[in-house]
Design an enzyme around this catalytic site. Structure first.
Site, short mmCIF file in Angstrom:
data_model
loop_
_atom_site.label_atom_id
_atom_site.label_comp_id
_atom_site.label_asym_id
_atom_site.label_seq_id
_atom_site.Cartn_x
_atom_site.Cartn_y
_atom_site.Cartn_z
N GLY A 255 -20.91 3.24 -3.81
CA GLY A 255 -20.95 4.24 -2.63
C GLY A 255 -20.04 5.42 -3.10
O GLY A 255 -18.79 5.29 -3.47
N GLN A 266 -19.97 5.21 2.31
CA GLN A 266 -19.59 3.86 2.29
C GLN A 266 -19.62 3.02 3.45
O GLN A 266 -19.83 1.82 3.48
CB GLN A 266 -18.21 3.48 1.68
CG GLN A 266 -18.24 4.38 0.24
CD GLN A 266 -16.81 4.56 -0.31
OE1 GLN A 266 -15.87 4.38 0.42
NE2 GLN A 266 -16.61 5.16 -1.49
N THR A 288 -17.07 0.26 -3.44
CA THR A 288 -16.32 1.34 -3.17
C THR A 288 -16.32 2.39 -4.32
O THR A 288 -15.74 1.89 -5.31
CB THR A 288 -15.43 1.59 -2.04
OG1 THR A 288 -14.26 0.99 -2.87
CG2 THR A 288 -15.71 0.62 -0.90
N ASP A 289 -16.26 3.50 -4.29
CA ASP A 289 -15.64 4.41 -5.42
C ASP A 289 -14.14 4.32 -4.92
O ASP A 289 -13.47 3.87 -4.05
CB ASP A 289 -16.17 5.79 -5.37
CG ASP A 289 -15.99 6.61 -6.70
OD1 ASP A 289 -15.19 5.95 -7.45
OD2 ASP A 289 -16.31 7.66 -6.93
N TRP A 290 -13.37 4.71 -6.12
CA TRP A 290 -11.82 4.26 -6.22
C TRP A 290 -11.08 4.85 -5.49
O TRP A 290 -11.20 6.24 -5.08
CB TRP A 290 -11.67 4.44 -7.74
CG TRP A 290 -11.56 3.33 -8.50
CD1 TRP A 290 -10.72 2.74 -9.45
CD2 TRP A 290 -12.50 2.36 -8.65
NE1 TRP A 290 -10.91 1.68 -9.91
CE2 TRP A 290 -12.18 1.23 -9.60
CE3 TRP A 290 -14.11 2.32 -8.46
CZ2 TRP A 290 -13.18 0.35 -10.39
CZ3 TRP A 290 -14.76 1.19 -8.70
CH2 TRP A 290 -14.27 0.22 -9.60
#
Ligand code: BGC
Length: 789
Positions: A255, A266, A288-290
């Protein structure tokens, strides 16, 4: 064959055990294992291990993240590493780190320093050409081979999931991550990404399709609401993801940070559950993206199951959310199942053992892909260069060339072949005086601009290697004139960097700098006066302003970010060993302001407001060629454009309909005198009875094999009716209208080379949910009224 091999390796490893002899989970055990996990253990499985440089369980230094292990239940830790153009891990031995849970279930990790000393491996990875360059090959077979090679390296080094591909649409050329993306067109993007995913996953390594969705700007990306009509979202920004998800089934989807329809992607249930899982049938893991946190319970309720890179307090938040009912046990279990499904398929769970990748093969492939991606934009007969001729090579980037972008897509490669070295390797004689001056300048400028003087060499060559500014050639006109007298031809290299942390600027980036203009003018002036030719090579991230200067040199080659074999690949094309067959995956406008999205794009340094907090996608579906070709707006080079050292003829075009499919065939013949490959680009103009439509849309493409002079290939492309459909927002449906469709093959979207019509006797519709509407209506461009002149 490869699949059989992987299957047998997996079968052999069916009884893989963790250190304490607990058999490792398989996909068949998931329900049983989930039934035995405590809430705390389940929560921990949904939160990445926060460590960046020391993994758990097995050794991969520099992976982007890990999951936790639960050895007593046969659950190993797996790791996830970037990125799109090669595997991003550190080329240094890593410590073996093991986890023991204390009596409160808190993990205590122990690093085994001796394992570093015992490990002499150096895990350099191959840096392939950027994914934009891959898109410019228009070759799905190449995308698959590129994926297989990356997958093989990941497998050899013990990486379970590669965080790639990134497939956001190139809405605007200033997006700093465009070089990691493919194209302005969703079909070209989706088909190549599907082949790439298939390649990686065919060797048992997972992928992560990112950044879902509309991650089209770096400035403000963490909170920006991408506001667009449902039609624009479906036809342009979701379409490539839909193709890749349905055709290649990536193990995971990442996401993006931004919001869509007012909600973070997300935590967006309409996006993640109703659309991704409901409509498209995705049954993998969403992560999730970081680093950016969203409300934990909202993430899980949207089935964003793996929170990366994770933090200890998120585990507590999950437990609390389940206990107070904000997250149901069935949602928690579904999320755990998503994670364990990937863990069970991973190479770690298959009993991974270190091995050495076939570097020689992968490096050769990287060079081949780079050569095939290069787009010849102009050539008045100057190229290919005569064998062994004397080249006057100008431009700082010629002597310190750019393999790829910076940020998470960096690849720690053992070397970069500079263009100067590549030309010399290919037998060209380079002007010594220029080499000496540029060599000194490059060493000086590199030192001066080095922000990380203490870092090891492997970081200098990859993370911190950026294009050097051009030197002021007005002080060196004697060198230019001397070179014009003695060399056979001039090659001028223009360089650009690009990276994850920033968008690009208009001045001195999209547009040439004053020193670059001056260099081109000085070299063209002196060489033309001496009756000699000038070639410009663009070693750049992507689209640039070229209209004001492209006619000055005699040949112009777009080389993109070509990967670590940069110089050799450029020499292959300049010298004619490779006949260029790349085609532009995006339109080159005359000026930035001609691009409709330029009216709604942030500037670098912006920190709030319109285009930062939210962006109105007022251009709607009129992205790239859909706009320029429909509005008949003049461009510098159209989508699909690219020259060759040979020529091709199209004949016997046929169109047939069977059920819901249209098959379009044509015979392509090499009518020139050199071997070459051609890209068959199939565009369709659809009837527009109920809504405005682009004049033509790419509906299929194919690349021929290398055709010898006189040789032909019959190309057939199938189009499903669904792929012809447009989105009717008022009725929440996709519709392929009945009526006459024009299919044509183009040398670009603007140049028709063969055409036929076909008829859909009845309209076809596909009803979908009325979801993902923007928070406020967007005032979209009406192209027919406003722009057609
Ligand atoms: C990037 C992702 C990347 C992740 C892990 C993020 O900053 O947006 O593309 O996969 O970091 O490195």
């Amino acid at each position: 064959m490869r699949k059989i091999l992987v299957a047998s390796v997996m079968a052999l490893c069916a009884v893989v055990a963790l250190a304490d002899n607990q058999p490792v989970i398989t996909v068949r055990d998931l329900d049983k294992v989930i039934g035995r996990l405590t809430i705390e253990q389940k929560a921990r499985l949904l939160v990445g291990s926060a460590a960046f440089d020391s993994g758990i369980s097995h050794e991969v230094a520099g992976a982007a993240g890990w999951t936790y292990e639960v050895p007593s239940l046969g659950i190993p830790s797996i790791n996830l590493a970037d990125g799109p153009v090669g595997v991003r891990i550190n080329p240094v031995p890593s410590q073996r780190v093991t986890t023991v849970y204390d009596k409160n279930g808190i993990p205590v990790t122990t690093a085994d320093a001796a394992s570093v000393a015992a490990d002499s491996r150096r895990t350099f990875c191959t840096c392939f050409p950027s994914t934009t360059a891959l898109a410019a090959t228009w070759n799905v077979d190449m995308a698959r081979r590129y994926g297989v090679a990356m997958g093989d390296e990941a497998r050899a080094y013990g990486v379970d999931v590669i965080l790639a591909p990134g497939i956001n649409i190139m809405r605007n050329p200033l997006c700093g991550r465009n070089f990691e993306y493919y194209s302005e067109d969703p079909l070209l993007t989706g088909k190549l990404a599907a082949a790439y995913i298939d390649g990686i996953q065919s060797v048992g390594i997972g992928t992560s399709l990112k950044h879902f969705v509309a991650n089209n700007q770096q400035t403000g990306k963490k909170y920006n609401d991408a506001r667009m009509s449902q039609r624009t979202l479906r036809e342009i920004y979701l379409r490539a993801f839909e193709i890749a998800v349905k055709e290649a089934k990536p193990w995971t989807v990442m996401g993006s940070y931004n919001r869509i329809a007012g909600e973070f992607t997300q935590t967006n249930k309409e996006l993640m559950i109703e659309l991704l899982r409901g409509e498209w049938g995705f049954d993998g893991l969403v992560l999730t993206d970081w680093t950016v946190r969203r409300p934990t319970h909202d993430l899980l309720n949207a089935r964003s199951a793996l929170i990366m890179p994770g933090a200890e307090d998120i585990v507590d938040e999950i437990v609390a959310a389940v206990k107070c009912g904000k997250v149901s046990m069935s949602v928690l279990d579904a999320c755990v199942r998503d994670v364990l499904g990937v863990v069970a398929k991973s190479v770690t769970a298959q009993g991974w053992q270190p091995s050495a990748p076939d570097v020689e093969h992968n490096v050769a492939l990287s060079r081949e892909a780079a050569g095939e991606s290069m787009v010849l934009l102009r050539n008045d007969g100057t190229l290919p260069l005569a064998e062994g001729c004397k080249v006057a090579l100008f431009g700082a980037t010629a002597y310190k060339s750019i393999a790829g972008g910076t940020g998470s897509s960096n690849v720690n490669k053992p070397y970069v072949v500079d263009i100067s070295v590549g030309l010399r390797n290919a037998g060209f004689a380079l002007d010594d005086d220029l080499w000496r001056v540029y060599d000194k300048y490059s060493a000086f400028a590199s030192d001066l601009l080095d922000k990380y003087p203490e870092c090891p060499d492997w970081q200098k060559i990859s993370y911190h290697r950026t294009a050097l500014p051009e030197m002021d050639l007005s002080h060196g006109m004697h060198l230019v004139e001397k070179a014009a007298a003695s060399a056979d031809v001039a090659v001028v290299v223009i360089g650009r960097s690009s990276g994850e942390t920033s968008d690009r600027r208009l001045d001195d980036d999209f547009n040439l700098t004053a020193d670059e203009h001056a260099m081109i003018d000085a070299v063209c002036g002196a060489f033309h006066k001496a009756g000699k030719k000038v070639v410009v090579v663009m070693n750049v991230c992507g689209m640039m302003e070229v209209a004001s200067w492209a006619s000055k040199p005699d040949a112009l080659l777009m080389a993109w970010f070509p990967g670590q074999e940069c110089g050799n690949a450029v020499a292959d094309v300049l010298g004619g060993r490779v006949n260029p067959s790349g085609r532009l995956p995006m339109t080159f406008p005359v000026a930035y302001a001609d691009i409709p999205s330029s009216r709604n794009y942030p500037f670098v340094g912006q920190t709030e407001g319109r285009n930062f907090d939210y962006t109105d996608y007022e251009e709607g579906i009129w992205v790239g060629y859909r706009y320029f070709n429909t509005a008949r707006c003049r461009v510098a080079f159209p989508f699909g454009y690219g020259l060759s050292y040979t020529s091709f003829g199209y004949s016997d075009m046929e169109v047939s309909r069977k059920g819901s499919r249209t098959t379009v065939s044509v015979t392509i013949t090499n009518t020139g005198s050199r071997g070459g490959k051609e890209v068959a680009q199939l565009y369709v103009s659809a009837p527009a009875a109920t809504m405005e439509k682009p004049r033509a849309e790419l509906r299929g493409f194919a690349k021929t094999r290398l055709l010898r002079p006189g040789e032909s290939e019959r190309v057939s492309i199938e189009i499903d009716d669904y792929a012809l459909a447009s989105f009717d927002g008022a009725n929440s449906r996709l519709i392929a209208e009945k009526g006459e469709y024009k299919a044509f093959f183009g040398a670009s979207v603007e140049k028709i080379v063969a055409e036929k019509t076909f008829v859909l006797k009845k309209e076809r519709t596909w009803r979908v949910k009325n979801i993902l509407a923007p928070v406020a209506p967007v005032n979209e461009l009406k192209i027919n009224q406003d722009l057609i002149k």
